[in-house]
Write an enzyme that holds these catalytic residues in place. Sequence first.
Site, PDB file in Angstrom:
ATOM      1  N   THR A   1      82.287  32.785 119.918  1.00 45.69           N
ATOM      2  CA  THR A   1      82.216  33.200 121.220  1.00 45.69           C
ATOM      3  C   THR A   1      83.605  33.329 121.861  1.00 45.69           C
ATOM      4  OG1 THR A   1      81.372  31.456 122.393  1.00 45.69           O
ATOM      5  CG2 THR A   1      79.835  33.189 121.633  1.00 45.69           C
TER       6      THR A   1
ATOM      7  N   ARG B   1      82.510  37.710 128.283  1.00 40.35           N
ATOM      8  CA  ARG B   1      81.264  37.424 127.470  1.00 40.35           C
ATOM      9  C   ARG B   1      81.541  38.104 126.190  1.00 40.35           C
ATOM     10  NH1 ARG B   1      77.036  34.656 129.710  1.00 40.35           N
ATOM     11  NH2 ARG B   1      75.743  34.083 128.016  1.00 40.35           N
TER      12      ARG B   1
ATOM     13  N   GLU C   1      83.677  54.247 117.886  1.00 43.69           N
ATOM     14  CA  GLU C   1      83.208  53.768 116.728  1.00 43.69           C
ATOM     15  C   GLU C   1      84.065  53.917 115.453  1.00 43.69           C
ATOM     16  OE1 GLU C   1      79.351  55.768 115.682  1.00 43.69           O
ATOM     17  OE2 GLU C   1      78.130  54.474 117.134  1.00 43.69           O
TER      18      GLU C   1
ATOM     19  N   ASP D   1      81.794  27.632 112.832  1.00 48.07           N
ATOM     20  CA  ASP D   1      81.344  28.116 114.100  1.00 48.07           C
ATOM     21  C   ASP D   1      81.912  27.524 115.315  1.00 48.07           C
ATOM     22  OD1 ASP D   1      80.227  28.927 116.497  1.00 48.07           O
ATOM     23  OD2 ASP D   1      78.253  29.327 115.759  1.00 48.07           O
TER      24      ASP D   1
ATOM     25  N   LYS E   1      83.383  30.633 126.216  1.00 49.80           N
ATOM     26  CA  LYS E   1      83.295  29.282 126.627  1.00 49.80           C
ATOM     27  C   LYS E   1      84.566  28.765 127.067  1.00 49.80           C
ATOM     28  CE  LYS E   1      78.972  29.172 124.194  1.00 49.80           C
ATOM     29  NZ  LYS E   1      78.690  30.215 122.939  1.00 49.80           N
TER      30      LYS E   1
ATOM     31  N   TYR F   1      83.648  55.765 123.596  1.00 56.38           N
ATOM     32  CA  TYR F   1      83.061  55.439 122.429  1.00 56.38           C
ATOM     33  C   TYR F   1      84.120  55.352 121.525  1.00 56.38           C
ATOM     34  CZ  TYR F   1      78.155  54.838 122.332  1.00 56.38           C
ATOM     35  OH  TYR F   1      76.854  54.187 122.518  1.00 56.38           O
TER      36      TYR F   1
HETATM   37  N1  DSN Z   1      74.217  27.689 122.444  1.00 57.94           N
HETATM   38  C1  DSN Z   1      74.244  27.955 123.646  1.00 57.94           C
HETATM   39  C2  DSN Z   1      74.755  26.977 124.398  1.00 57.94           C
HETATM   40  O1  DSN Z   1      75.641  26.115 123.756  1.00 57.94           O
HETATM   41  O2  DSN Z   1      74.796  26.937 125.707  1.00 57.94           O
HETATM   42  C3  DSN Z   1      74.966  29.296 123.680  1.00 57.94           C
HETATM   43  O3  DSN Z   1      74.394  30.081 122.462  1.00 57.94           O
END
Ligand code: DSN
Length: 408
Positions: free
Chosen positions: A218, A227, A48, A192, A221, A46
């Site tokens: 994220t 993740r 925080e 984004d 990807k 932890y």
């Molecule tokens: N939007 C989803 C995708 O592109 O598969 C992930 O959040």
Amino acid sequence: MKDMEVKNLINLEEISHKTSLNLIASENYPSKDVLNACGSVFSTKYAEGYPGARYYEGCEISDDIENLAIERAKKLFGCDHVNVQVHSGTQANQAVFLSVMKPEDNILSMKLDQGGHLSHGSKVNFSGKIYECNFYGVDRESELIDFDQVRKLALEKRPKIIICGASAYARIIDFEKFSNIANEVGAYLLSDIAHISGLVAANVHPSPVPYSDFVTTTTHKTLRGPRGAMIMCKKEFSKIIDKSVFPGMQGGPFMNMVAAKAVAYNEALNDEFKSYAKQVVNNAKKLSSVISSNGFRIVSGGTDNHQFTIDLSRNNLTGDEIASLLRKNGIIANKNGIPYDNLPPKITSGIRIGTPALTSRGMNEDQMDILGNLIVGIINNRNDNNMLNKLSNDVKALASGFKLPGVD
Ligand code: DSN
């Protein structure tokens, strides 16, 4: 592992990946080092707070790992400030909204059914419930972002935040144009880049960092990390972004995932990653051209990045039926709306195809040629079980020649 029930399911998932071809545009296979960090002792801790200012004792090494992740991320993207604690892409966007908006403030973003994302103001998501949202889309003919519409709506609605970035858009995003419009109306610009951050890191897509107040992504990807997510911002927003993440909307960071992000950023700084990112784009271009030369229309006519969407409407087929047909024959992709789709989201007229995962398995244009013909063959022979048997064996044969990074 002693828990045989879970072990068995993990084995089955592994076999399923090994024997099939993963074309989900938002998935990828991280390295063994990334997976090891995810499963490391840091999952216990932890921590925080932030490095040097924690609410728990024994966080000195957590400070070191978080500082390492931050330094590597800043080097990779050239940003002023980064928060590596945020758990997911949606939460990253939420933290940005919390930092500069009040409930009922106004967002301008891309329509979900033309390529946007749920967390950009969809009515069924917190963003659409809390904030007033207006949407721009793509031009009906070119299927490219309609910047006249973006500017018109921005002038009319005076949004607090303009969001650019998409889940299903295959063309280069002109961040400078978005930034000019945001400046003209006094809006913040949030880019984004969840889908394309690996391409941005490798310089195969222009960077939004010089043009944006906030950049979210994220990490799993095209970036090929664990993740999770991260938020980059201009220096002046550092404090409010960090406060929005903790204590604003999260408790303890997942230090194991922070460690895994540090590993992934370092990997992305290497030349091997740059070659991978170029290959991701080359593979998407090759695959889309093989499919389109066999009588299928590709939305916007092709791709500049890691993904594209096949428009099945002219073939009198739906995304739902073809995604299911491909899955039964070992090819995993997802149904996806096309711009101005007449069909609902559960059916759709499109299939979204992405190349990051197969590129990470080592495939190049030669395999994309084979794969494109397999996809077309499966669709065209959907009523011929003998042919489908043969084609699904060909899919297995192709898959079996390429290892799963991080697993094999
Ligand atoms: N939007 C989803 C995708 O592109 O598969 C992930 O959040």
